[in-house]
Design a protein around this motif. Structure first.
Motif, PDB file in Angstrom:
ATOM      1  N   LYS A 111     -22.514   1.439 -62.589  1.00  0.00           N
ATOM      2  CA  LYS A 111     -21.131   0.972 -62.665  1.00  0.00           C
ATOM      3  C   LYS A 111     -20.254   1.898 -63.499  1.00  0.00           C
ATOM      4  CE  LYS A 111     -22.535  -3.739 -61.939  1.00  0.00           C
ATOM      5  NZ  LYS A 111     -22.681  -5.080 -62.479  1.00  0.00           N
ATOM      6  N   ILE A 112     -20.853   2.939 -64.091  1.00  0.00           N
ATOM      7  CA  ILE A 112     -20.080   3.922 -64.847  1.00  0.00           C
ATOM      8  C   ILE A 112     -19.181   4.672 -63.861  1.00  0.00           C
ATOM      9  CG2 ILE A 112     -20.227   6.022 -66.245  1.00  0.00           C
ATOM     10  CD1 ILE A 112     -22.985   5.047 -67.176  1.00  0.00           C
ATOM     11  N   PRO A 113     -17.894   4.816 -64.188  1.00  0.00           N
ATOM     12  CA  PRO A 113     -17.012   5.528 -63.248  1.00  0.00           C
ATOM     13  C   PRO A 113     -17.496   6.956 -62.990  1.00  0.00           C
ATOM     14  CG  PRO A 113     -15.736   4.447 -64.960  1.00  0.00           C
ATOM     15  CD  PRO A 113     -17.180   4.314 -65.339  1.00  0.00           C
ATOM     16  N   PHE A 114     -17.487   7.352 -61.723  1.00  0.00           N
ATOM     17  CA  PHE A 114     -17.867   8.695 -61.277  1.00  0.00           C
ATOM     18  C   PHE A 114     -19.319   9.024 -61.588  1.00  0.00           C
ATOM     19  CE2 PHE A 114     -13.430   8.857 -62.891  1.00  0.00           C
ATOM     20  CZ  PHE A 114     -12.825   8.639 -61.672  1.00  0.00           C
ATOM     21  N   PHE A 115     -20.171   8.027 -61.645  1.00  0.00           N
ATOM     22  CA  PHE A 115     -21.590   8.232 -61.956  1.00  0.00           C
ATOM     23  C   PHE A 115     -22.262   9.140 -60.936  1.00  0.00           C
ATOM     24  CE2 PHE A 115     -25.981   6.912 -61.097  1.00  0.00           C
ATOM     25  CZ  PHE A 115     -26.558   7.290 -62.298  1.00  0.00           C
ATOM     26  N   GLU A 116     -21.986   8.939 -59.657  1.00  0.00           N
ATOM     27  CA  GLU A 116     -22.653   9.717 -58.616  1.00  0.00           C
ATOM     28  C   GLU A 116     -22.315  11.198 -58.723  1.00  0.00           C
ATOM     29  OE1 GLU A 116     -20.850   6.971 -57.882  1.00  0.00           O
ATOM     30  OE2 GLU A 116     -22.320   5.543 -57.134  1.00  0.00           O
ATOM     31  N   ILE A 127     -24.137  16.664 -60.197  1.00  0.00           N
ATOM     32  CA  ILE A 127     -23.945  17.951 -60.860  1.00  0.00           C
ATOM     33  C   ILE A 127     -25.053  18.199 -61.865  1.00  0.00           C
ATOM     34  CG2 ILE A 127     -22.451  19.210 -62.454  1.00  0.00           C
ATOM     35  CD1 ILE A 127     -20.083  17.959 -60.937  1.00  0.00           C
ATOM     36  N   LEU A 128     -25.411  17.192 -62.640  1.00  0.00           N
ATOM     37  CA  LEU A 128     -26.498  17.363 -63.612  1.00  0.00           C
ATOM     38  C   LEU A 128     -27.832  17.609 -62.905  1.00  0.00           C
ATOM     39  CD1 LEU A 128     -25.616  14.660 -66.296  1.00  0.00           C
ATOM     40  CD2 LEU A 128     -25.297  17.142 -66.419  1.00  0.00           C
ATOM     41  N   GLY A 129     -28.052  16.953 -61.771  1.00  0.00           N
ATOM     42  CA  GLY A 129     -29.276  17.191 -61.002  1.00  0.00           C
ATOM     43  C   GLY A 129     -29.341  18.606 -60.472  1.00  0.00           C
ATOM     44  N   ALA A 130     -28.212  19.126 -59.991  1.00  0.00           N
ATOM     45  CA  ALA A 130     -28.176  20.498 -59.488  1.00  0.00           C
ATOM     46  C   ALA A 130     -28.420  21.500 -60.614  1.00  0.00           C
ATOM     47  CB  ALA A 130     -26.838  20.773 -58.817  1.00  0.00           C
ATOM     48  N   ILE A 155     -14.386  21.212 -57.006  1.00  0.00           N
ATOM     49  CA  ILE A 155     -13.961  20.577 -55.757  1.00  0.00           C
ATOM     50  C   ILE A 155     -14.916  19.454 -55.364  1.00  0.00           C
ATOM     51  CG2 ILE A 155     -13.720  20.968 -53.271  1.00  0.00           C
ATOM     52  CD1 ILE A 155     -12.508  23.696 -53.967  1.00  0.00           C
ATOM     53  N   ALA A 156     -16.224  19.691 -55.513  1.00  0.00           N
ATOM     54  CA  ALA A 156     -17.198  18.649 -55.191  1.00  0.00           C
ATOM     55  C   ALA A 156     -17.005  17.434 -56.096  1.00  0.00           C
ATOM     56  CB  ALA A 156     -18.615  19.191 -55.330  1.00  0.00           C
ATOM     57  N   PHE A 157     -16.737  17.680 -57.371  1.00  0.00           N
ATOM     58  CA  PHE A 157     -16.514  16.573 -58.305  1.00  0.00           C
ATOM     59  C   PHE A 157     -15.242  15.810 -57.940  1.00  0.00           C
ATOM     60  CE2 PHE A 157     -15.012  14.845 -62.385  1.00  0.00           C
ATOM     61  CZ  PHE A 157     -16.095  14.033 -62.672  1.00  0.00           C
ATOM     62  N   LEU A 158     -14.186  16.521 -57.576  1.00  0.00           N
ATOM     63  CA  LEU A 158     -12.944  15.854 -57.198  1.00  0.00           C
ATOM     64  C   LEU A 158     -13.117  15.043 -55.916  1.00  0.00           C
ATOM     65  CD1 LEU A 158     -10.335  18.640 -58.001  1.00  0.00           C
ATOM     66  CD2 LEU A 158     -10.743  16.521 -59.274  1.00  0.00           C
ATOM     67  N   LEU A 159     -13.867  15.588 -54.952  1.00  0.00           N
ATOM     68  CA  LEU A 159     -14.124  14.836 -53.724  1.00  0.00           C
ATOM     69  C   LEU A 159     -14.936  13.575 -54.002  1.00  0.00           C
ATOM     70  CD1 LEU A 159     -14.850  17.677 -51.159  1.00  0.00           C
ATOM     71  CD2 LEU A 159     -12.869  16.147 -51.240  1.00  0.00           C
ATOM     72  N   SER A 160     -15.876  13.660 -54.933  1.00  0.00           N
ATOM     73  CA  SER A 160     -16.645  12.455 -55.268  1.00  0.00           C
ATOM     74  C   SER A 160     -15.764  11.420 -55.964  1.00  0.00           C
ATOM     75  CB  SER A 160     -17.843  12.812 -56.149  1.00  0.00           C
ATOM     76  OG  SER A 160     -17.428  13.146 -57.450  1.00  0.00           O
ATOM     77  N   MET A 161     -14.771  11.893 -56.741  1.00  0.00           N
ATOM     78  CA  MET A 161     -13.849  10.960 -57.379  1.00  0.00           C
ATOM     79  C   MET A 161     -12.989  10.255 -56.340  1.00  0.00           C
ATOM     80  SD  MET A 161     -12.748  13.230 -60.723  1.00  0.00           S
ATOM     81  CE  MET A 161     -11.199  12.417 -60.867  1.00  0.00           C
TER      82      MET A 161
END
Length: 81
Positions: free
Chosen positions: A41-46, A51-54, A19-25
């Motif tokens: 500039k990579i799509p959905f980088f944030e 997620i990788l940071g978590a 859900i968090a990933f979809l909201l960021s998208m």
């Protein structure tokens, strides 16, 4: 080391991550910010970066917990007479 996976809690955590990933998208399409670096500039980088940071923090906490924690027998010598 990791033990058995608690399936209901694992599924709940997985749903929260998705859900968090979809909201960021969705936010990526509505809010356009100025990008300073090429990799931003990579799509959905944030979302991917978050997620990788978590996951990185989770692994670090597990490792530190293994290094710092004491066995249960270590407390016996202080609290028994």
């Amino acid at each position: 080391m990791w033990g058995k996976i608690d399936k209901p809690n694992f599924l709940k955590a997985l749903i929260v991550v998705v859900i968090a990933f979809l909201l960021s998208m969705v936010g990526e399409f509505y809010f356009h910010e100025e990008k300073h670096f090429a990799f931003e500039k990579i799509p959905f980088f944030e979302g991917i970066f978050g997620i990788l940071g978590a996951l990185f923090l989770f692994i670090v906490v597990k490792i530190v917990g293994l290094l710092v924690s004491k066995k249960e027998e270590d407390y016996d010598r202080y609290y028994t007479s």
